[in-house]
Design a protein around this motif. Sequence first.
Motif, short mmCIF file in Angstrom:
data_model
loop_
_atom_site.label_atom_id
_atom_site.label_comp_id
_atom_site.label_asym_id
_atom_site.label_seq_id
_atom_site.Cartn_x
_atom_site.Cartn_y
_atom_site.Cartn_z
N ALA A 93 51.34 33.50 38.69
CA ALA A 93 51.76 33.99 40.73
C ALA A 93 50.42 33.76 41.27
O ALA A 93 50.69 32.92 42.19
N ASN A 94 49.45 33.89 40.28
CA ASN A 94 48.04 33.78 41.68
C ASN A 94 47.40 32.92 41.56
O ASN A 94 46.87 32.59 42.10
N ASN A 95 47.97 32.38 40.65
CA ASN A 95 47.18 30.87 40.81
C ASN A 95 45.69 30.39 39.99
O ASN A 95 44.81 30.05 40.46
N ARG A 96 45.69 31.36 39.20
CA ARG A 96 44.25 31.71 38.64
C ARG A 96 44.19 30.82 37.54
O ARG A 96 43.35 31.18 37.04
N HIS A 97 45.34 31.67 36.58
CA HIS A 97 45.61 30.81 35.89
C HIS A 97 46.44 29.81 35.27
O HIS A 97 48.05 29.79 35.34
N TYR A 98 46.41 28.68 34.03
CA TYR A 98 47.40 28.37 33.59
C TYR A 98 48.24 29.25 32.64
O TYR A 98 48.22 30.46 31.41
N ILE A 99 49.10 28.65 31.84
CA ILE A 99 50.33 29.00 30.58
C ILE A 99 49.41 29.67 29.27
O ILE A 99 49.73 30.13 28.46
N SER A 100 48.78 28.57 29.27
CA SER A 100 47.94 28.41 28.38
C SER A 100 46.62 28.89 28.38
O SER A 100 46.08 29.57 26.77
N ASP A 101 46.02 29.63 29.56
CA ASP A 101 44.81 30.33 29.69
C ASP A 101 46.01 31.94 28.71
O ASP A 101 45.11 32.62 28.31
N VAL A 102 46.92 32.26 29.53
CA VAL A 102 47.58 33.28 29.47
C VAL A 102 47.67 33.68 27.73
O VAL A 102 47.93 34.72 27.43
N LEU A 103 48.12 32.38 27.58
CA LEU A 103 49.37 32.50 26.10
C LEU A 103 47.57 33.29 24.39
O LEU A 103 47.65 33.49 23.88
N ALA A 104 46.10 32.75 25.29
CA ALA A 104 45.45 32.52 23.96
C ALA A 104 44.86 33.62 24.64
O ALA A 104 44.16 33.99 23.85
N GLY A 105 44.67 34.28 25.78
CA GLY A 105 44.09 35.58 26.06
C GLY A 105 45.03 36.70 25.47
O GLY A 105 44.35 37.00 24.68
N ALA A 106 46.05 36.53 25.42
CA ALA A 106 46.79 37.30 24.72
C ALA A 106 46.19 37.71 23.46
O ALA A 106 46.16 39.00 23.02
N GLY A 107 46.06 36.39 22.37
CA GLY A 107 46.14 36.29 20.96
C GLY A 107 45.05 36.91 21.39
O GLY A 107 44.08 37.95 20.01
N PHE A 108 43.71 36.23 21.69
CA PHE A 108 42.45 37.10 21.79
C PHE A 108 42.54 38.64 22.12
O PHE A 108 41.78 39.24 21.16
N GLY A 109 42.46 39.17 23.20
CA GLY A 109 42.93 40.64 23.16
C GLY A 109 43.54 41.47 22.43
O GLY A 109 42.74 42.28 21.76
N TYR A 110 44.75 40.48 21.97
CA TYR A 110 45.38 41.87 20.59
C TYR A 110 44.74 41.43 20.00
O TYR A 110 43.91 42.42 18.67
N LEU A 111 43.96 40.46 19.04
CA LEU A 111 43.13 41.03 17.66
C LEU A 111 41.62 41.25 17.49
O LEU A 111 41.74 41.82 17.02
N SER A 112 41.62 41.17 19.25
CA SER A 112 40.11 41.96 18.94
C SER A 112 40.05 43.83 19.10
O SER A 112 39.81 44.07 18.46
N MET A 113 41.58 44.31 19.20
CA MET A 113 41.44 45.85 19.18
C MET A 113 42.36 45.34 17.69
O MET A 113 41.88 46.75 17.47
N LYS A 114 42.75 44.80 17.32
CA LYS A 114 43.47 45.16 15.50
C LYS A 114 42.09 44.98 14.87
O LYS A 114 42.41 46.01 13.86
N VAL A 115 41.06 44.31 15.28
CA VAL A 115 40.18 44.23 13.94
C VAL A 115 39.06 45.70 14.24
O VAL A 115 38.51 45.53 13.59
N ALA A 116 39.28 45.73 15.57
CA ALA A 116 38.07 46.92 15.95
C ALA A 116 38.80 48.07 14.78
O ALA A 116 38.36 49.58 14.28
N TYR A 117 40.43 48.03 14.92
CA TYR A 117 40.76 49.46 14.32
C TYR A 117 40.40 49.28 12.54
O TYR A 117 40.99 49.95 11.51
N TRP A 118 40.88 47.69 11.96
CA TRP A 118 40.50 47.64 10.80
C TRP A 118 39.39 47.39 10.06
O TRP A 118 39.46 48.41 8.94
N THR A 119 38.44 47.89 11.34
CA THR A 119 36.75 47.36 10.78
C THR A 119 35.85 48.82 10.89
O THR A 119 35.19 49.52 10.72
#
Length: 242
Positions: free
Chosen positions: A200-226
């Motif tokens: 909505a702020n015109n700072r990102h495309y939907i593609s940026d947001v979807l990828a960011g969501a995936g990387f953020g989620y995975l980063s924290m999961k890896v922290a727990y796993w390890t």
Amino acid sequence: MRIGFLALLLCQGTLAQAQLNPDTVQPANIMVNQSKPDTFRVPPPIRYSRQQLFVPVGLVVSGILTNANGDDAIKMEIKEMRNVNMRDFSTKIDNYLQYSPVVIAYGLDALGVKSRNPVIERSLILAKGAVLNYVTVNALKRVTRQLRPDETTYNSWPSGHTANAFAAATFLSEEYKHRFKWMPYAAYGLASTVGALRIANNRHYISDVLAGAGFGYLSMKVAYWTHQYRWSKKHRKSYPVF
């Protein structure tokens, strides 16, 4: 814009279900104290399983597939919808909302609502996940050099705000989902709101947001796993009652 928000809501629901589904997350093996039926013991550490990769990989792949150029690309169509319906929209609340799940997690603990892990362990997990998320996202920004939709800078893909929000949401969900079954929905609802606001702020495309969501989620999961839980072996061994 509405399509982007619906996509984010779908991400929220999928992630919340993944957090609660025993096929994607290792069972908590919660042991009830017979003398105090309202209390329960600390769940065991979160272990890796291949099924847990489905959601973050799906988000990242979706972010890649929707990142195509051209006027007929999905991300460009959503940008055009935003420009037509919300051209003058602007807010800075997403700058703060991205960290709100972490504030909530420590706020609940300060109020006496104990989390899954003691403060030292969860703080180390949070720090590890945050560093991994920061390094991954910023490295990809430098490599891809995608122009933002507002044409200000070449660091659009993936969205750092969204990655931070989903990493923080994963932290909040993992620490409190065994006490509150609704917590994953609330946590990922906040994270999805951040992603929608970035569009909505015109700072990102939907593609940026979807990828960011995936990387953020995975980063924290890896922290727990390890995580090795070396700072509270006694706590882990005895599983004390809250």
